[in-house]
Scaffold this motif. Sequence first.
Motif, PDB file in Angstrom:
ATOM      1  N   LEU A 161      33.302  73.482  31.181  1.00 54.58           N
ATOM      2  CA  LEU A 161      33.317  72.077  31.551  1.00 54.58           C
ATOM      3  C   LEU A 161      31.931  71.576  31.919  1.00 54.58           C
ATOM      4  CD1 LEU A 161      36.522  71.937  33.790  1.00 54.58           C
ATOM      5  CD2 LEU A 161      36.321  71.487  31.347  1.00 54.58           C
ATOM      6  N   PRO A 162      31.643  70.287  31.641  1.00 55.71           N
ATOM      7  CA  PRO A 162      30.364  69.697  32.042  1.00 55.71           C
ATOM      8  C   PRO A 162      30.454  69.159  33.467  1.00 55.71           C
ATOM      9  CG  PRO A 162      31.634  68.091  30.802  1.00 55.71           C
ATOM     10  CD  PRO A 162      32.468  69.370  30.841  1.00 55.71           C
ATOM     11  N   TYR A 163      29.305  68.792  34.044  1.00 59.39           N
ATOM     12  CA  TYR A 163      29.288  68.068  35.310  1.00 59.39           C
ATOM     13  C   TYR A 163      30.164  66.819  35.164  1.00 59.39           C
ATOM     14  CZ  TYR A 163      27.655  64.876  38.921  1.00 59.39           C
ATOM     15  OH  TYR A 163      27.613  64.000  39.967  1.00 59.39           O
ATOM     16  N   PRO A 164      30.952  66.459  36.172  1.00 63.71           N
ATOM     17  CA  PRO A 164      31.000  66.992  37.535  1.00 63.71           C
ATOM     18  C   PRO A 164      32.133  68.001  37.763  1.00 63.71           C
ATOM     19  CG  PRO A 164      32.152  64.903  37.470  1.00 63.71           C
ATOM     20  CD  PRO A 164      31.682  65.179  36.057  1.00 63.71           C
ATOM     21  N   PHE A 165      32.654  68.602  36.676  1.00 65.31           N
ATOM     22  CA  PHE A 165      33.841  69.460  36.793  1.00 65.31           C
ATOM     23  C   PHE A 165      33.476  70.931  36.915  1.00 65.31           C
ATOM     24  CE2 PHE A 165      35.161  65.659  34.534  1.00 65.31           C
ATOM     25  CZ  PHE A 165      36.297  65.304  35.232  1.00 65.31           C
ATOM     26  N   GLY A 166      34.389  71.685  37.531  1.00 66.15           N
ATOM     27  CA  GLY A 166      34.221  73.116  37.610  1.00 66.15           C
ATOM     28  C   GLY A 166      35.381  73.752  38.351  1.00 66.15           C
ATOM     29  N   PHE A 167      35.236  75.039  38.663  1.00 67.42           N
ATOM     30  CA  PHE A 167      36.351  75.820  39.195  1.00 67.42           C
ATOM     31  C   PHE A 167      36.019  76.530  40.503  1.00 67.42           C
ATOM     32  CE2 PHE A 167      36.625  75.578  34.562  1.00 67.42           C
ATOM     33  CZ  PHE A 167      37.884  75.031  34.404  1.00 67.42           C
ATOM     34  N   SER A 168      34.998  76.071  41.219  1.00 63.99           N
ATOM     35  CA  SER A 168      34.626  76.707  42.484  1.00 63.99           C
ATOM     36  C   SER A 168      34.345  75.634  43.529  1.00 63.99           C
ATOM     37  CB  SER A 168      33.399  77.606  42.293  1.00 63.99           C
ATOM     38  OG  SER A 168      32.266  76.836  41.916  1.00 63.99           O
ATOM     39  N   SER A 169      34.137  76.085  44.763  1.00 68.34           N
ATOM     40  CA  SER A 169      33.971  75.148  45.874  1.00 68.34           C
ATOM     41  C   SER A 169      32.689  74.333  45.768  1.00 68.34           C
ATOM     42  CB  SER A 169      33.977  75.912  47.203  1.00 68.34           C
ATOM     43  OG  SER A 169      32.954  76.895  47.223  1.00 68.34           O
ATOM     44  N   GLY A 170      31.733  74.758  44.960  1.00 61.83           N
ATOM     45  CA  GLY A 170      30.485  74.014  44.811  1.00 61.83           C
ATOM     46  C   GLY A 170      30.552  72.886  43.808  1.00 61.83           C
ATOM     47  N   CYS A 171      31.705  72.662  43.197  1.00 62.00           N
ATOM     48  CA  CYS A 171      31.842  71.639  42.149  1.00 62.00           C
ATOM     49  C   CYS A 171      32.219  70.282  42.743  1.00 62.00           C
ATOM     50  CB  CYS A 171      32.907  72.057  41.134  1.00 62.00           C
ATOM     51  SG  CYS A 171      32.626  73.698  40.426  1.00 62.00           S
ATOM     52  N   THR A 172      31.697  69.223  42.158  1.00 62.87           N
ATOM     53  CA  THR A 172      32.012  67.870  42.620  1.00 62.87           C
ATOM     54  C   THR A 172      33.486  67.561  42.424  1.00 62.87           C
ATOM     55  OG1 THR A 172      29.757  67.147  42.110  1.00 62.87           O
ATOM     56  CG2 THR A 172      31.423  65.432  42.377  1.00 62.87           C
ATOM     57  N   ILE A 173      34.034  67.876  41.252  1.00 64.39           N
ATOM     58  CA  ILE A 173      35.470  67.735  40.993  1.00 64.39           C
ATOM     59  C   ILE A 173      35.992  69.124  40.630  1.00 64.39           C
ATOM     60  CG2 ILE A 173      37.280  66.625  39.642  1.00 64.39           C
ATOM     61  CD1 ILE A 173      35.449  64.312  39.123  1.00 64.39           C
ATOM     62  N   ARG A 174      36.751  69.704  41.553  1.00 63.91           N
ATOM     63  CA  ARG A 174      37.196  71.087  41.365  1.00 63.91           C
ATOM     64  C   ARG A 174      38.585  71.149  40.751  1.00 63.91           C
ATOM     65  NH1 ARG A 174      37.696  75.752  46.108  1.00 63.91           N
ATOM     66  NH2 ARG A 174      38.240  77.484  44.690  1.00 63.91           N
ATOM     67  N   LEU A 175      38.718  71.945  39.695  1.00 63.30           N
ATOM     68  CA  LEU A 175      39.999  72.233  39.073  1.00 63.30           C
ATOM     69  C   LEU A 175      40.374  73.676  39.384  1.00 63.30           C
ATOM     70  CD1 LEU A 175      39.386  70.551  35.585  1.00 63.30           C
ATOM     71  CD2 LEU A 175      40.409  69.536  37.631  1.00 63.30           C
ATOM     72  N   GLY A 176      41.618  74.041  39.114  1.00 67.99           N
ATOM     73  CA  GLY A 176      42.072  75.392  39.367  1.00 67.99           C
ATOM     74  C   GLY A 176      41.955  76.264  38.129  1.00 67.99           C
ATOM     75  N   CYS A 177      41.711  77.552  38.329  1.00 65.01           N
ATOM     76  CA  CYS A 177      41.650  78.514  37.227  1.00 65.01           C
ATOM     77  C   CYS A 177      42.389  79.770  37.651  1.00 65.01           C
ATOM     78  CB  CYS A 177      40.201  78.842  36.886  1.00 65.01           C
ATOM     79  SG  CYS A 177      40.015  80.075  35.570  1.00 65.01           S
ATOM     80  N   ASP A 178      43.358  80.170  36.848  1.00 65.86           N
ATOM     81  CA  ASP A 178      44.155  81.350  37.162  1.00 65.86           C
ATOM     82  C   ASP A 178      44.508  82.047  35.855  1.00 65.86           C
ATOM     83  OD1 ASP A 178      45.675  83.246  38.388  1.00 65.86           O
ATOM     84  OD2 ASP A 178      47.337  81.928  38.915  1.00 65.86           O
ATOM     85  N   ASP A 179      44.119  83.317  35.731  1.00 69.21           N
ATOM     86  CA  ASP A 179      44.369  84.070  34.493  1.00 69.21           C
ATOM     87  C   ASP A 179      43.815  83.343  33.279  1.00 69.21           C
ATOM     88  OD1 ASP A 179      45.679  86.042  35.934  1.00 69.21           O
ATOM     89  OD2 ASP A 179      47.640  85.065  35.723  1.00 69.21           O
TER      90      ASP A 179
END
Length: 237
Positions: A43-61
């Motif tokens: 994903l590009p900014y501002p998305f991501g999967f960790s606490s440091g991301c502006t917009i955080r999504l979930g990632c599992d398996d």
Amino acid sequence: MRGTTVLPLAAMVVVLLHAASRAAGAGGGGDGSCERSCGSMKLPYPFGFSSGCTIRLGCDDDVAWLGDARELGLHVRNVTARGIILELIPDCSRAFNATVGALFSDNYAPSSGNTLVVSSCSPVAQGARIISDCSSNPPASNMSRSSSHCSANESIRCIVSLPPSDSSGRHFLRKHEVLSSECVGLVSSMSYQDEPTPGLLLGLLRLDWWVQGRCRCSPSANCTQFTAPTGQEVFRC
């Protein structure tokens, strides 16, 4: 002795500031510590999967989900320059209030081009006026009631966006209106698209996203400034 220690410290400060500046500029948004990969999805900014991301999504398996709500079945299918595209496999057991709560945040909300497919709504609820019988495109005819945990007599309806209430217009569903319909399940959704041909896509839902504050995009990016449903000044790169 003192002179020999000042210069290395000053040089170290310059190096650290330079590294911080580069990290802040990564992706044009200042979250350089953000993990942006989940399996094959990057994903590009501002998305991501960790606490440091502006917009955080979930990632599992190696599967991306909206927030931490994997049990709600809000699978992130794609992220575009304007929207988060969710895939909602029809499921009458998907809790209505919890799912609606996950769809609205300080950084995204369902656009008015979406129709929510719902079950077991109260006919006397305050929000009953936004419920329709889906007569234009009945979703029940395209659903397997057994695989979607829907009983044969389950009442399937649709929640549609109301017209704008003022001259400013409305481009989003409103959380309080949706919740006031007092439904039991959020079964699925239909999302309107006009490319490549106009039509409603069953099982998809689009959330429009934004970043709070005034424009902080990289110099090479375009910035759109607007007012979010929360009333806050926001932007999108």
